[in-house]
Design an enzyme around this catalytic site. Structure first.
Site, PDB file in Angstrom:
ATOM      1  CG  ASP A  12       8.711  24.978  -3.787  1.00 30.93           C
ATOM      2  OD1 ASP A  12       7.503  24.782  -3.961  1.00 30.93           O
ATOM      3  OD2 ASP A  12       9.343  24.400  -2.778  1.00 30.93           O
ATOM      4  CB  SER A  36       8.203  44.933 -12.438  1.00 28.08           C
ATOM      5  OG  SER A  36       8.985  43.757 -12.981  1.00 28.08           O
ATOM      6  CG  ASN A  52       9.486  16.978  -1.094  1.00 27.42           C
ATOM      7  OD1 ASN A  52       9.761  17.158  -1.995  1.00 27.42           O
ATOM      8  ND2 ASN A  52       9.145  18.095  -0.224  1.00 27.42           N
ATOM      9  CG  PHE A 116       0.399  27.499  -2.523  1.00 32.77           C
ATOM     10  CD1 PHE A 116       1.554  26.722  -3.076  1.00 32.77           C
ATOM     11  CD2 PHE A 116      -0.542  26.869  -2.133  1.00 32.77           C
ATOM     12  CE1 PHE A 116       1.493  25.297  -3.371  1.00 32.77           C
ATOM     13  CE2 PHE A 116      -0.975  25.414  -2.397  1.00 32.77           C
ATOM     14  CZ  PHE A 116       0.353  24.859  -2.662  1.00 32.77           C
ATOM     15  N   GLY A 256      11.026  17.337   7.443  1.00 32.86           N
ATOM     16  CA  GLY A 256      10.048  16.517   7.867  1.00 32.86           C
ATOM     17  C   GLY A 256       9.483  15.596   6.920  1.00 32.86           C
ATOM     18  CG  ASP A 257       7.766  16.554   3.208  1.00 30.20           C
ATOM     19  OD1 ASP A 257       6.941  16.467   4.100  1.00 30.20           O
ATOM     20  OD2 ASP A 257       7.698  17.405   2.582  1.00 30.20           O
TER      21      ASP A 257
HETATM   22  N1  ATP Z   1      19.605  20.825  12.380  1.00 26.11           N
HETATM   23  C1  ATP Z   1      19.423  19.505  12.375  1.00 26.11           C
HETATM   24  N2  ATP Z   1      20.400  18.838  12.335  1.00 26.11           N
HETATM   25  C2  ATP Z   1      20.217  17.183  12.279  1.00 26.11           C
HETATM   26  N3  ATP Z   1      18.972  16.815  11.761  1.00 26.11           N
HETATM   27  C3  ATP Z   1      17.800  17.581  11.747  1.00 26.11           C
HETATM   28  C4  ATP Z   1      18.142  19.118  12.082  1.00 26.11           C
HETATM   29  N4  ATP Z   1      16.885  19.624  11.788  1.00 26.11           N
HETATM   30  C5  ATP Z   1      16.045  18.353  11.705  1.00 26.11           C
HETATM   31  N5  ATP Z   1      16.585  17.386  11.703  1.00 26.11           N
HETATM   32  C6  ATP Z   1      15.923  16.165  11.272  1.00 26.11           C
HETATM   33  O1  ATP Z   1      14.739  16.348  10.660  1.00 26.11           O
HETATM   34  C7  ATP Z   1      13.508  15.805  11.476  1.00 26.11           C
HETATM   35  C8  ATP Z   1      12.619  16.662  11.446  1.00 26.11           C
HETATM   36  O2  ATP Z   1      12.835  17.900  11.675  1.00 26.11           O
HETATM   37  P1  ATP Z   1      11.653  18.855  12.094  1.00 26.11           P
HETATM   38  O3  ATP Z   1      11.153  18.776  13.697  1.00 26.11           O
HETATM   39  O4  ATP Z   1      12.421  20.284  12.195  1.00 26.11           O
HETATM   40  O5  ATP Z   1      10.401  18.762  11.220  1.00 26.11           O
HETATM   41  P2  ATP Z   1       9.465  19.964  10.443  1.00 26.11           P
HETATM   42  O6  ATP Z   1       9.359  21.019  11.543  1.00 26.11           O
HETATM   43  O7  ATP Z   1       8.059  19.227  10.280  1.00 26.11           O
HETATM   44  O8  ATP Z   1      10.088  20.552   9.253  1.00 26.11           O
HETATM   45  P3  ATP Z   1       9.543  20.885   7.868  1.00 26.11           P
HETATM   46  O9  ATP Z   1       8.109  20.941   8.163  1.00 26.11           O
HETATM   47  O10 ATP Z   1      10.317  22.069   7.769  1.00 26.11           O
HETATM   48  O11 ATP Z   1      10.222  19.924   6.929  1.00 26.11           O
HETATM   49  C9  ATP Z   1      14.095  15.655  12.995  1.00 26.11           C
HETATM   50  O12 ATP Z   1      13.338  14.613  13.731  1.00 26.11           O
HETATM   51  C10 ATP Z   1      15.600  15.463  13.006  1.00 26.11           C
HETATM   52  O13 ATP Z   1      16.025  14.093  12.575  1.00 26.11           O
HETATM   53 MG    MG Z   2       6.732  19.881   8.870  1.00 23.65          MG
END
Ligand code: ATP
Ligand code: MG
Length: 325
Positions: A12, A36, A52, A116, A256-257
């Site tokens: 990124d 620009s 990740n 992207f 998420g990762d």
């Molecule tokens: N504000 C927060 N505080 C603590 N833990 C968090 C928070 N936000 C997310 N998490 C942790 O991260 C995990 C994944 O978050 P989320 O469900 O938002 O994933 P996602 O939507 O796939 O995110 P992204 O795709 O942006 O990486 C959650 O299950 C939780 O454990």
């Molecule tokens: Mg995600």
């Protein structure tokens, strides 16, 4: 047995503009648009879902095999991952295209111009899993994360064909894929990962109900952001685990990762779903409270301590022996 992590490998390039784009745009001249912006800052971050997730697994002491395609400019990123314990020997290097790149400029009002470039990612379809299994042994699981769509389909098909257990993680590709493609990415998975929004998208695009999905995957793991995660397994009680409390969220990219990395690490250690979800949430906490997706670090004691504070001593006792020293 090692984990294969297939998916995007990308960097990124993030820039910040000290003014507002809207001050430089002339609305009735947009057909001649050419502007620009002199930016104050450039940050280059290592990312891509497979990058990740592999980094997270390695941070916990595993040696995942990264499966994907990058360009000749991958050298720096490769040495970073290898230094942290990721096996990059099966990454396909394109001779023609650069590594996938996300370029984004943000102004002071948070408006963004972004592009992207998938680049070498489109060659992920050329990567075959069997030769990797010959090199390092059969995989315990193959995670198939967001990537070149044709590559995702081929990896999934190859898993079904060869009997490799696979983890479906279509994430952002769900927005673009048709029902037919999504059904093919999910059918027969040992685990299906998504967030809550994506789990509804899966149902509406595939036309499968929650039960239909569960009949096709062994276990569905749905992350709920700051509310934690729900793990629904066929023939077992639903497990709900709260997120780590008291976390100050700074930037969510990559949470998420990180969650997936923690969850899979615990599976690899033969721990149950509740522990897996707890390890996942703990690793995700490190990412959400910092900037960047691979910028965190911890010692074995720090991680175990954090797990103990959030989920109790027993959790930490079970996890500690597995962590990197
Ligand atoms: N504000 C927060 N505080 C603590 N833990 C968090 C928070 N936000 C997310 N998490 C942790 O991260 C995990 C994944 O978050 P989320 O469900 O938002 O994933 P996602 O939507 O796939 O995110 P992204 O795709 O942006 O990486 C959650 O299950 C939780 O454990
Ligand atoms: Mg995600």
């Amino acid at each position: 047995m090692s984990l294969f992590v297939a998916g995007s490998i990308a960097t990124d390039h993030l820039m910040s503009f000290g003014g507002r784009f809207s001050d430089s745009l002339v609305v009735d001249q947009l057909d001649k648009l050419s502007v620009s912006f002199l930016v104050d800052d450039l940050e280059i971050r290592r990312g891509g879902c497979a990058g990740n997730i592999s980094f997270g697994l390695a941070a916990l002491g595993l040696r995942p095999v990264l499966v994907g395609a990058a360009g000749e400019d991958f050298a720096d990123y490769r040495s970073w991952l290898e230094r942290h314990g990721v096996d990059c020997d099966s990454v396909h290097i394109s001779t023609e295209r650069h590594t996938a790149r996300f370029v984004c400029t943000t102004d002071t009002s948070m408006a963004q111009f972004a592009s992207f470039y998938p680049g070498a990612m489109s060659e992920a379809r050329l990567v075959e899993l069997a030769p990797i299994a010959q090199r390092v042994g059969e995989p315990s699981y193959v995670l198939v994360g967001p990537d070149d769509p044709e590559g995702m389909l081929r990896h999934t098909d190859e898993c079904r064909q060869r009997g490799y257990r696979f983890v479906a993680d279509p994430s952002q590709q769900l927005a673009f894929g048709e029902g037919d493609m999504i059904r093919r990415l999910i059918d027969g998975a040992a685990y299906l990962f998504s967030n809550e929004y994506e789990s509804h998208l899966i149902q509406s695009k595939t036309g499968w109900s929650e039960d239909d999905v569960l009949a096709r995957v062994g276990t569905q793991v749905v992350t709920l952001g700051k509310d934690g995660v729900r793990v629904v397994a066929r023939g077992a009680e639903t497990v709900e685990v709260g997120a780590v409390p008291g976390v100050v969220a700074v930037e969510p990219t990559g949470v998420g990762d990180a969650f997936r990395a923690g969850f899979l690490a615990a599976l690899q250690w033969s721990l149950d779903h509740e522990r897996a979800a707890q390890v996942g949430c703990t690793l995700a906490a490190y990412v959400v409270e910092g900037v960047g997706t691979q910028e965190y670090s911890f010692t074995r004691e720090q991680f175990a301590e954090r797990l103990a504070t959030a989920y109790g001593d027993r959790a930490a006792v079970e996890v500690r022996p597995h962590l990197a020293g």
